[in-house]
Design a protein around this motif. Sequence first.
Motif, PDB file in Angstrom:
ATOM      1  N   VAL A   1       0.826  -1.210   0.000  1.00  0.00           N
ATOM      2  CA  VAL A   1       0.000   0.000   0.000  1.00  0.00           C
ATOM      3  C   VAL A   1       0.859   1.258   0.000  1.00  0.00           C
ATOM      4  N   SER A   2       1.937   1.251   0.793  1.00  0.00           N
ATOM      5  CA  SER A   2       2.814   2.431   0.841  1.00  0.00           C
ATOM      6  C   SER A   2       3.490   2.678  -0.497  1.00  0.00           C
ATOM      7  N   ARG A   3       3.890   1.603  -1.196  1.00  0.00           N
ATOM      8  CA  ARG A   3       4.508   1.767  -2.512  1.00  0.00           C
ATOM      9  C   ARG A   3       3.498   2.297  -3.523  1.00  0.00           C
ATOM     10  N   VAL A   4       2.269   1.841  -3.413  1.00  0.00           N
ATOM     11  CA  VAL A   4       1.228   2.333  -4.320  1.00  0.00           C
ATOM     12  C   VAL A   4       0.992   3.820  -4.090  1.00  0.00           C
ATOM     13  N   ARG A   5       1.006   4.232  -2.819  1.00  0.00           N
ATOM     14  CA  ARG A   5       0.816   5.657  -2.517  1.00  0.00           C
ATOM     15  C   ARG A   5       2.011   6.481  -2.984  1.00  0.00           C
TER      16      ARG A   5
ATOM     17  N   LEU B   1       3.550   6.051  -5.622  1.00  0.00           N
ATOM     18  CA  LEU B   1       3.347   6.264  -7.055  1.00  0.00           C
ATOM     19  C   LEU B   1       2.268   7.302  -7.330  1.00  0.00           C
ATOM     20  N   GLY B   2       1.657   7.830  -6.266  1.00  0.00           N
ATOM     21  CA  GLY B   2       0.635   8.851  -6.441  1.00  0.00           C
ATOM     22  C   GLY B   2      -0.766   8.306  -6.618  1.00  0.00           C
ATOM     23  N   LEU B   3      -0.974   7.023  -6.352  1.00  0.00           N
ATOM     24  CA  LEU B   3      -2.301   6.420  -6.514  1.00  0.00           C
ATOM     25  C   LEU B   3      -3.033   6.483  -5.186  1.00  0.00           C
ATOM     26  N   GLU B   4      -3.883   7.482  -5.032  1.00  0.00           N
ATOM     27  CA  GLU B   4      -4.647   7.658  -3.801  1.00  0.00           C
ATOM     28  C   GLU B   4      -6.123   7.364  -4.027  1.00  0.00           C
ATOM     29  N   ASP B   5      -6.414   6.482  -4.967  1.00  0.00           N
ATOM     30  CA  ASP B   5      -7.794   6.161  -5.282  1.00  0.00           C
ATOM     31  C   ASP B   5      -8.453   5.437  -4.106  1.00  0.00           C
ATOM     32  N   THR B   6      -9.543   6.004  -3.593  1.00  0.00           N
ATOM     33  CA  THR B   6     -10.217   5.422  -2.426  1.00  0.00           C
ATOM     34  C   THR B   6     -10.776   4.040  -2.740  1.00  0.00           C
ATOM     35  N   THR B   7     -11.317   3.873  -3.933  1.00  0.00           N
ATOM     36  CA  THR B   7     -11.892   2.584  -4.310  1.00  0.00           C
ATOM     37  C   THR B   7     -10.848   1.480  -4.252  1.00  0.00           C
ATOM     38  N   PHE B   8      -9.656   1.750  -4.748  1.00  0.00           N
ATOM     39  CA  PHE B   8      -8.587   0.744  -4.745  1.00  0.00           C
ATOM     40  C   PHE B   8      -8.241   0.323  -3.324  1.00  0.00           C
ATOM     41  N   HIS B   9      -8.036   1.287  -2.443  1.00  0.00           N
ATOM     42  CA  HIS B   9      -7.585   0.974  -1.095  1.00  0.00           C
ATOM     43  C   HIS B   9      -8.674   0.264  -0.284  1.00  0.00           C
ATOM     44  N   VAL B  10      -9.923   0.704  -0.427  1.00  0.00           N
ATOM     45  CA  VAL B  10     -11.011   0.060   0.314  1.00  0.00           C
ATOM     46  C   VAL B  10     -11.228  -1.357  -0.190  1.00  0.00           C
TER      47      VAL B  10
ATOM     48  N   LEU C   1      -8.991  -3.257  -1.519  1.00  0.00           N
ATOM     49  CA  LEU C   1      -7.863  -4.056  -1.025  1.00  0.00           C
ATOM     50  C   LEU C   1      -8.101  -4.494   0.419  1.00  0.00           C
ATOM     51  N   GLU C   2      -8.656  -3.600   1.235  1.00  0.00           N
ATOM     52  CA  GLU C   2      -8.957  -3.952   2.621  1.00  0.00           C
ATOM     53  C   GLU C   2     -10.003  -5.059   2.687  1.00  0.00           C
TER      54      GLU C   2
END
Length: 692
Positions: A206-210, A212-221, A223-224
Amino acid sequence: MSTFTFVLILGAAVLVSSAINQVVSGVATPLIQIGIGVLLAFAGLTTSNFQVDPELFLVLFIAPLLYHEARNTDKVALWSNRAKVLSLAVGLVIVTILCIGFTLHALEPTIPLAAAFALGAALGPTDAVAVASLSKRVSLKRRQSILLSGESLINDASGVVSFQFSIAALTTGTFSLISATGAFLVSFFGGIAFGLVLAALLAFLVSRVRDLGLEDTTFHVLLEVLTPFAVFLTAEHVGVSGILAVVAAGLSYSFFNRDLGPSIARMKIVSSSVWRVLSFVLNGLVFVLLGIQLPHAMMGMWEEKAISNGELFFLVLVISAIVIGVRTLWFVGISYVGRKQVAQAEQRNSGGTPEQVRRVLRSIRLVTPDSLKESLALALAGPKGAITLSIMFTLPWSLNAAPGVFSQREFLIFLACGVILVTLLLANFALPALLPDEQGEKNYATDTDASIEVLRATIEELAARQTRENRRATQTVMAQYNDRIDRIKQGTGEQDDDSALRLEALEWEQEYVLSAIDEERVSPVVGYRMLRRIRQSKNLIQRDRDVLWLFGIIARRAALVSRSITRTLLDSNVLSDGFEEEREVRQLQAESLEYVVKNLRARLDDPNYRTEHVSSLMVQVQRDLRRVKRIGRDIGTVARVEDKATEVRRAGFLIELEHIQQMYESGRINRHTAKHMRENVHMMQLELEDKV
């Protein structure tokens, strides 16, 4: 009936239970869902088309429920009470398994000892949802709540692991204590270690994805949501306990996810809402399945000739008594040890000699009336539920050691269903008598206290979200929230019901806009845009909404649309410059607000109006009027300046609604107060969009 239709009916049943829960008080949600399931069963719905693989059932229901429960556990409190929690989650589960197993096998020798142990293991875990809902209706102390919540988290894992070993012995027909102990230790500690490793790897991802500038809420939720399934399946593939891996991953979630920022805060709000809905649906599905299963299990066992109906209910009551009795004795022991520890610490701190300390410790009684009452209450506060039924549904249909159908499967499920029902009924109706809500009606916060608490929580959330780019806008909005708190404290907030005056003010505003349209001082597009906003505001204030109100709304809407279409067709400047239209809207809004202020001034001395209501509303209208005039001077420039502040205000309103819902669900406010507070926020949202 197809499986798809069956699942749709289950989902509708959970939805209905949610609506009933908002209206019916005094009955726990699981009991409502069981009742709906029973009605569906009598309507002809059966679980015959819902035969899933046991492993899939564990993944589908237990893994996400445990993960969500572990994430929300108070880790500090859990660690502070680790000895007591572990004794409840491991020691009590093992004792319960042994007592139920040997007793059931002795009373009904046709049931294999391993199968009886499996039932005891399934009855070890307590239902976290039921425990949480009970805390709203009884006076549980913080220490008691910590013990119950910590127990419901960890005993799920110990119960599932013990159940899996019992089933392994049942299906193979062999059991070795040494090999089972070794396998248990590997599965137990291996699952914990594997869960921690996977949680760390996912946090790194998740930290590596962030980065890269990817702060998409849908992606992170998303993933959870997928995390507990991935952790469980991977751990089981490796050969360690998937349940313990999921629990470890959930407990370590907050340690591996410490990033802060506005996007993180927004993601957490969305994630909280998603998990709340998901956990409610999964628990609801299991309890509805329990309700559907009960009549069929009872009728099937009722017609069974090998065992009488009286013996069936006798076994259910005996097993329920064992579960509650063992829990009561265990809590009596915890209370005794705790009182001895407190007395020993007090004597040592006061400078007592070792002999004095021993004398005080010997004077402490094993059981006191208060400790017995508290122990019985805590025993009843741990009802069985979703986890138990989910585990029982994973019982095999056949045994490798004895080819053919496992004939005792339905019998064991029936016993589990009966114990779940008994413990839920006792927790719902007997527990409040032992631990009544000491606050009673005071449990509900007043409108003033609730409003101030929500506004303060919103300020804290906005402060956590501010960045260098939006700091000025955020501080501006926070100042506005502080002003709202001050107005409420001074009694100039919306604590009294001034809805009649607000409706009348909107009528004045509508009257002015209609006259401007009729006199052709404004274009129909602008006029009817204002009328739509006024109508929406009136709808939010009006609360007595019956059938006549609905027909009235439809008639007025139809009239407005008809007049709008007629005027628009006759207007040759419909496609005029948007900037000019915006200027005209601001001008009409300012004039209508001035007309409202004029009418309010005229009613300051009117005995038919309360002066504090008139003056408070006048202050708000004048504030809106100044803002409209200021924006009207230079729409382009002010819009750019206000853009960030508007975005922060929108976020603030969403945070307010979230905290209102949380207070309502936790029993802090009643349904009427929550509805009134939401309507106020919706009104401000509407006004904000009109001013943008």
